[in-house]
Every structure is written in structure tokens, then in C-alpha cells.
Design a protein around this motif. Structure first.
Motif, PDB file in Angstrom:
ATOM      1  N   ILE A 179       2.518   9.009  -4.822  1.00  0.00           N
ATOM      2  CA  ILE A 179       1.206   9.657  -4.981  1.00  0.00           C
ATOM      3  C   ILE A 179       0.878   9.820  -6.463  1.00  0.00           C
ATOM      4  CG2 ILE A 179       0.066  11.901  -4.751  1.00  0.00           C
ATOM      5  CD1 ILE A 179       0.266  11.699  -1.985  1.00  0.00           C
ATOM      6  N   ALA A 180       1.877  10.259  -7.238  1.00  0.00           N
ATOM      7  CA  ALA A 180       1.643  10.453  -8.668  1.00  0.00           C
ATOM      8  C   ALA A 180       1.311   9.136  -9.362  1.00  0.00           C
ATOM      9  CB  ALA A 180       2.868  11.097  -9.309  1.00  0.00           C
ATOM     10  N   ALA A 181       1.907   8.043  -8.892  1.00  0.00           N
ATOM     11  CA  ALA A 181       1.706   6.744  -9.535  1.00  0.00           C
ATOM     12  C   ALA A 181       0.412   6.065  -9.112  1.00  0.00           C
ATOM     13  CB  ALA A 181       2.894   5.827  -9.234  1.00  0.00           C
ATOM     14  N   HIS A 182      -0.189   6.537  -8.007  1.00  0.00           N
ATOM     15  CA  HIS A 182      -1.388   5.865  -7.485  1.00  0.00           C
ATOM     16  C   HIS A 182      -2.490   6.881  -7.172  1.00  0.00           C
ATOM     17  CE1 HIS A 182       0.661   1.985  -7.172  1.00  0.00           C
ATOM     18  NE2 HIS A 182       1.705   2.656  -6.717  1.00  0.00           N
ATOM     19  N   PRO A 183      -2.997   7.559  -8.197  1.00  0.00           N
ATOM     20  CA  PRO A 183      -4.061   8.547  -7.957  1.00  0.00           C
ATOM     21  C   PRO A 183      -5.359   7.907  -7.486  1.00  0.00           C
ATOM     22  CG  PRO A 183      -3.789   8.154 -10.308  1.00  0.00           C
ATOM     23  CD  PRO A 183      -2.658   7.439  -9.620  1.00  0.00           C
ATOM     24  N   GLU A 184      -5.479   6.576  -7.633  1.00  0.00           N
ATOM     25  CA  GLU A 184      -6.718   5.896  -7.230  1.00  0.00           C
ATOM     26  C   GLU A 184      -6.854   5.799  -5.711  1.00  0.00           C
ATOM     27  OE1 GLU A 184      -3.575   2.691  -7.243  1.00  0.00           O
ATOM     28  OE2 GLU A 184      -4.078   4.471  -8.426  1.00  0.00           O
ATOM     29  N   ILE A 185      -5.747   6.011  -4.957  1.00  0.00           N
ATOM     30  CA  ILE A 185      -5.802   5.916  -3.497  1.00  0.00           C
ATOM     31  C   ILE A 185      -6.192   7.275  -2.934  1.00  0.00           C
ATOM     32  CG2 ILE A 185      -4.533   5.344  -1.395  1.00  0.00           C
ATOM     33  CD1 ILE A 185      -2.698   3.592  -3.059  1.00  0.00           C
ATOM     34  N   LYS A 186      -7.449   7.429  -2.587  1.00  0.00           N
ATOM     35  CA  LYS A 186      -7.953   8.711  -2.101  1.00  0.00           C
ATOM     36  C   LYS A 186      -8.380   8.654  -0.630  1.00  0.00           C
ATOM     37  CE  LYS A 186      -9.678   9.928  -6.713  1.00  0.00           C
ATOM     38  NZ  LYS A 186      -8.495  10.752  -7.031  1.00  0.00           N
ATOM     39  N   GLN A 187      -8.667   7.471  -0.115  1.00  0.00           N
ATOM     40  CA  GLN A 187      -9.088   7.304   1.271  1.00  0.00           C
ATOM     41  C   GLN A 187      -8.530   5.983   1.787  1.00  0.00           C
ATOM     42  OE1 GLN A 187     -13.341   7.351   1.251  1.00  0.00           O
ATOM     43  NE2 GLN A 187     -13.532   5.782  -0.321  1.00  0.00           N
ATOM     44  N   PRO A 188      -8.483   5.782   3.120  1.00  0.00           N
ATOM     45  CA  PRO A 188      -7.867   4.566   3.665  1.00  0.00           C
ATOM     46  C   PRO A 188      -8.413   3.274   3.076  1.00  0.00           C
ATOM     47  CG  PRO A 188      -8.250   6.143   5.414  1.00  0.00           C
ATOM     48  CD  PRO A 188      -8.874   6.731   4.186  1.00  0.00           C
ATOM     49  N   ALA A 189      -9.695   3.220   2.771  1.00  0.00           N
ATOM     50  CA  ALA A 189     -10.271   1.986   2.230  1.00  0.00           C
ATOM     51  C   ALA A 189      -9.709   1.637   0.860  1.00  0.00           C
ATOM     52  CB  ALA A 189     -11.798   2.115   2.148  1.00  0.00           C
ATOM     53  N   ASP A 190      -9.108   2.617   0.167  1.00  0.00           N
ATOM     54  CA  ASP A 190      -8.544   2.371  -1.160  1.00  0.00           C
ATOM     55  C   ASP A 190      -7.137   1.778  -1.098  1.00  0.00           C
ATOM     56  OD1 ASP A 190     -10.819   3.584  -2.202  1.00  0.00           O
ATOM     57  OD2 ASP A 190      -9.880   5.564  -2.275  1.00  0.00           O
ATOM     58  N   LEU A 191      -6.537   1.737   0.097  1.00  0.00           N
ATOM     59  CA  LEU A 191      -5.129   1.348   0.216  1.00  0.00           C
ATOM     60  C   LEU A 191      -4.990  -0.160   0.365  1.00  0.00           C
ATOM     61  CD1 LEU A 191      -2.137   2.147   0.551  1.00  0.00           C
ATOM     62  CD2 LEU A 191      -2.580   2.386   3.017  1.00  0.00           C
ATOM     63  N   PRO A 192      -4.394  -0.848  -0.615  1.00  0.00           N
ATOM     64  CA  PRO A 192      -4.148  -2.288  -0.456  1.00  0.00           C
ATOM     65  C   PRO A 192      -3.134  -2.542   0.648  1.00  0.00           C
ATOM     66  CG  PRO A 192      -3.934  -1.586  -2.760  1.00  0.00           C
ATOM     67  CD  PRO A 192      -3.955  -0.349  -1.926  1.00  0.00           C
ATOM     68  N   SER A 193      -3.351  -3.581   1.442  1.00  0.00           N
ATOM     69  CA  SER A 193      -2.426  -3.860   2.540  1.00  0.00           C
ATOM     70  C   SER A 193      -1.033  -4.196   2.028  1.00  0.00           C
ATOM     71  CB  SER A 193      -2.961  -5.002   3.408  1.00  0.00           C
ATOM     72  OG  SER A 193      -3.036  -6.208   2.673  1.00  0.00           O
ATOM     73  N   ALA A 194      -0.922  -4.629   0.775  1.00  0.00           N
ATOM     74  CA  ALA A 194       0.397  -4.945   0.217  1.00  0.00           C
ATOM     75  C   ALA A 194       1.285  -3.714   0.121  1.00  0.00           C
ATOM     76  CB  ALA A 194       0.238  -5.574  -1.171  1.00  0.00           C
ATOM     77  N   PHE A 195       0.698  -2.503   0.110  1.00  0.00           N
ATOM     78  CA  PHE A 195       1.471  -1.268   0.049  1.00  0.00           C
ATOM     79  C   PHE A 195       1.894  -0.775   1.441  1.00  0.00           C
ATOM     80  CE2 PHE A 195      -0.599   0.099  -4.201  1.00  0.00           C
ATOM     81  CZ  PHE A 195       0.375  -0.591  -4.907  1.00  0.00           C
ATOM     82  N   MET A 196       1.372  -1.388   2.499  1.00  0.00           N
ATOM     83  CA  MET A 196       1.688  -0.934   3.851  1.00  0.00           C
ATOM     84  C   MET A 196       3.076  -1.416   4.266  1.00  0.00           C
ATOM     85  SD  MET A 196      -1.928  -1.628   5.842  1.00  0.00           S
ATOM     86  CE  MET A 196      -3.464  -0.874   5.292  1.00  0.00           C
TER      87      MET A 196
END
Length: 327
Positions: A179-196
Motif C-alpha cells: 500500500i505504501a509503495a502504490h498510493p496511486e491505487i485507490k479504486q479497482p480500476a486503478d489496479l493493473p492485472s499484473a499485480f493480481m
């Protein structure tokens, strides 16, 4: 390569088993009545012997590596077999060990820590747990002498007794460091599938990417064009990857609640979605007392867990409460 189980290797494995179950050298040392340094040193000898790291060590936590998780499953089952055999000898003439086939991640994270209470309540009961997720049917249970099973799946058992004892809720979980490293991810649409991070086979013959797709559809978010994140064959492996900051695991609450309570994992988004699968207790229709005792115990334990889960949903400021959550 065949390994000779020397006294030294058996000592290393016993210390590793205790550390893996407790996620702590200190707690393992207390269990084994030795020093923390002794446990740490024995595990280090085992890692040097195998040539791999069995734990990810941080200042605040001890997390199994993928190799460590695989060895922990094997060692736990092996020691369980030994314990069962010794118990049968001590209780000669009493009930034989009951063979319980259980979904692997659920067996390790939810069932095993609670198994001691079942055995204390039923001192004549001996249980042999086999971690596997293949579908059970009457022929296989009778052919392989499996008296009972626990499965995480949608149910639909036509030739067996199958009773749901626990539902499941899906929550994307990450480490605090992620979470600390990726503050840009605030909602599901912000999540790249590569992180899933994916459990590729949440149950036998499950649809591809079913858990992530179920959650995304449940929160009204579009499905990714491709699922190119890491894939594992056990949910607990995906969770371990999340614990080490490698991405976002689709957490099943039965498997991640303890990590959430201890702060090792946090929810990435605030909306839980009910899984299409639940936990079922399975047996042939020819019931015996020990099988009925196990089912009754599972129902009691699941109610305790549901209360703890409901409390977490209610008190965690990041979460919205499921409207149809059982209490």
C-alpha cells in the motif's frame, strides 16, 4: 536423491515444523522448551542442508517461502501420521484413526490450529488429515477408505452427504508495504492485472480466474482483458506472495482473518463479495459417531469464526459490511 533421516535432520525438521506453525522462532522455542536461538540455528542448518531459504525474515514477521510452504505441508502431514500411529498404539483396542480429506489451504490455516480442541473434546478420536482438493465421490471414498472430507466448492454432491458449515467472503488483500509503495491505487480500476495474484484452482474444475472475476463483477468493475499476474495452485501460496509485497491476493476470509487481525495484511479496497463456493463437510450416508462428532464440532467452530469475522467487518474502518452476512 534419497535423504537418510538422521537424528540431526529429524531435529531440524521438528524445529522447522514448530516455527512454521507458529510463524515465530520465539513461540516455537516455548513450545519445544528450548531457546529461541536454538530453534533459529536448527532451521538455519536445515536451510543450508537444502540450499534454499524456507522463511522470509523481517524485523516484525516470519513468513514461509514457497519452498518453505511446500515443506511445511509435507512435514506437518508426516508428523501427523506419526502422532496418529503412536496414538493408535497407546489406545490399542479403541477407535481407529479417521481419515479426513481436506482442501489444503483450509487444512493448514483454519483446521489444523483448531484440531487440538477437537481431540481434547473427543479423547478417543484420532484424525488423519490429507490435504487435497480433488472432487470426492462415493466410489473414491469407499475405494480409498476416506471416512469424511472438507471441500471448498459450490457443493452439488448427489451421491454423498454434504452439509455446508461455513460460507466465504472475498477481500483483496495486500501487505502494508505494498500500500505504501502504490498510493496511486485507490479504486479497482486503478489496479493493473499484473499485480493480481491468482489461485489458479480454487476448487476442482473451477472456471478460470473465477475468484477475481467474481469480486470485480460484485463491485461493478470491468474485467481485465488479460489476467497476467502470478498464478499458484494453492490459495495459501498466493497469500504468502501478498505477505511479501509481491501483489494483491484475493483473500478468502477463512484464510486471511488472522493475518488481517495482526496487521500482516490489510484490505486494499473496502467491499467484500460473497464467494460462489463454501465449505462443506462430506461423508457417505452411513454415519458413525466419530463422524457426527466432527461435523458437530465444525458447526460450533464455524459459528465462532463467523462472529469474529463479523466483528472485524464491523470495526474495520476500511470495510463496508456485507448486507447478507450470516451472524
Amino acid at each position: 536423491m534419497k535423504y537418510k533421516l538422521s537424528p540431526s535432520l529429524l531435529t531440524w525438521l521438528r524445529c522447522f515444523d514448530a516455527a512454521a506453525r507458529n510463524n515465530s522462532f520465539t513461540k516455537a522455542a516455548a513450545e519445544l522448551h528450548v531457546t529461541q536461538g536454538s530453534v533459529s540455528q536448527q532451521v538455519k542448518h536445515l536451510e543450508e542442508h537444502l540450499g534454499v531459504a524456507l522463511f522470509h525474515r523481517t524485523r516484525r514477521s516470519l513468513v514461509l517461502s514457497q519452498d518453505g510452504f511446500r515443506l511445511a505441508m509435507a512435514v506437518s502431514q508426516s508428523f501427523q501420521v506419526l502422532d496418529d500411529a503412536l496414538g493408535q498404539i497407546r489406545r490399542s483396542g479403541r477407535n481407529q484413526a479417521l481419515s479426513l480429506s481436506c482442501s489444503p489451504s483450509f487444512a493448514m490455516v483454519w483446521l489444523t490450529p483448531r484440531l487440538g480442541q477437537l481431540l481434547r473434546e473427543n479423547p478417543d478420536l484420532s484424525v488423519r488429515v490429507h490435504g487435497e482438493f480433488q472432487t470426492l465421490d462415493r466410489f473414491r471414498m469407499e475405494e480409498e477408505h476416506i471416512q469424511a472430507g472438507i471441500r471448498f466448492d459450490p457443493g452439488n454432491y448427489s451421491d454423498l452427504y454434504a452439509e455446508k458449515f461455513l460460507d466465504e467472503w472475498l477481500v483483496p488483500v495486500v501487505s502494508p508495504a505494498f500500500i505504501a509503495a502504490h498510493p496511486e491505487i485507490k479504486q479497482p480500476a486503478d489496479l493493473p492485472s499484473a499485480f493480481m495474484l491468482h489461485d489458479a484452482v480454487p476448487w476442482d474444475n473451477a472456471p478460470e480466474y473465477t475468484e477475481w472475476n467474481t469480486w470485480l463483477e460484485g463491485v461493478g468493475s470491468p474485467l481485465p482483458a488479460t489476467h497476467d499476474g502470478q498464478h499458484f495452485n494453492l490459495s495459501q501460496l498466493a497469500i504468502t506472495a501478498a505477505l511479501t509485497g509481491q501483489g494483491v491476493a484475493m483473500g478468502r476470509m477463512a484464510l486471511v482473518l488472522d493475518d488481517l487481525l495482526k496487521g500482516r495484511l490489510v484490505p486494499l479496497f473496502g467491499t467484500p463479495v460473497q464467494s460462489k463456493a463454501s465449505y462443506y463437510f462430506i461423508s457417505t450416508r452411513q454415519r458413525v459417531e466419530n463422524i457426527s462428532n466432527i461435523e458437530a464440532w465444525l458447526q460450533r467452530e464455524s459459528k465462532r469464526f463467523q462472529r469474529a469475522r463479523a466483528t472485524w467487518f464491523k470495526t474495520n474502518p476500511r470495510m463496508t459490511q456485507p448486507e447478507d452476512r450470516p451472524t
